[in-house]
Enzyme design. Structure first.
Site, PDB file in Angstrom:
ATOM      1  N   VAL A   1      -8.123  19.131  54.337  1.00 27.84           N
ATOM      2  CA  VAL A   1      -8.139  18.311  55.546  1.00 27.84           C
ATOM      3  C   VAL A   1      -8.071  19.194  56.796  1.00 27.84           C
ATOM      4  O   VAL A   1      -8.749  18.929  57.787  1.00 27.84           O
ATOM      5  CB  VAL A   1      -6.998  17.265  55.530  1.00 27.84           C
ATOM      6  N   CYS A   2      -7.280  20.250  56.746  1.00 28.34           N
ATOM      7  CA  CYS A   2      -7.190  21.166  57.886  1.00 28.34           C
ATOM      8  C   CYS A   2      -8.541  21.828  58.133  1.00 28.34           C
ATOM      9  O   CYS A   2      -9.000  21.940  59.271  1.00 28.34           O
ATOM     10  CB  CYS A   2      -6.116  22.222  57.649  1.00 28.34           C
TER      11      CYS A   2
END
Length: 165
Positions: free
Chosen positions: A59-60
């Protein structure tokens, strides 16, 4: 403190994000070339602070890619991707992904950014890392938008951040 979740499990941050209509706290962070960058280095520009735990998570990485894509069309705006990752990891990631429109900054030395911005995680396996958050600043470093993402495993609201500019 902000009450958020990690994989659905409750955790918290040590504080709160800066309030809208306040001046953002100054910071000194490490760039990928190990030089120091402060908020003053971006004076006169709009700033999106894309704050996250680690560029080595899906997600980052997705948020860095998405903001890199969007940043190319933003006038007088910089996107600062801020984590506690080592600058070497940030540089490797940007090189591998071909990201050229975001600026990676690391809070690895002191963690003071995480404390000053209220995003340091407390009470989980992510202790000491940053939560996922967005802070948007105008040209005078006034906070115009904040988002503390309630579940670390979810992406931020990109359009709301862009629209706040």
């Amino acid at each position: 403190m902000a009450h958020i979740t990690l994989g659905g499990n409750p955790i918290e941050t040590i504080g709160e994000l800066p309030q809208v209509h306040t001046i953002a706290p100054d910071f000194t962070l490490s760039a990928v070339d190990l030089s120091e960058k402060s908020l003053a280095d971006f004076k006169g520009k709009k700033k999106i602070l894309n704050i996250f735990p680690s560029v080595d998570t899906g997600v980052c990485a997705a948020s860095a890619r998405k903001f890199n894509e969007k940043a190319s069309s933003l006038d007088n705006t910089v996107v600062l991707c801020i984590s506690r990752d080592l600058p070497f990891a940030q540089a490797r990631f940007c090189g591998a992904e071909g990201l050229e429109n975001v600026i990676m900054l690391s809070d690895f030395k002191s963690g003071s950014f995480g404390v000053d911005y209220g995003v340091t995680v407390n009470g989980s396996g992510f202790d000491g890392l940053h939560s996922r958050a967005i802070v948007v600043l105008n040209e005078e470093d006034a906070v115009v938008y904040v988002e503390q993402v309630s579940e670390i495993g979810e992406e931020p609201d990109y359009e709301a951040a862009i629209n706040a500019l």
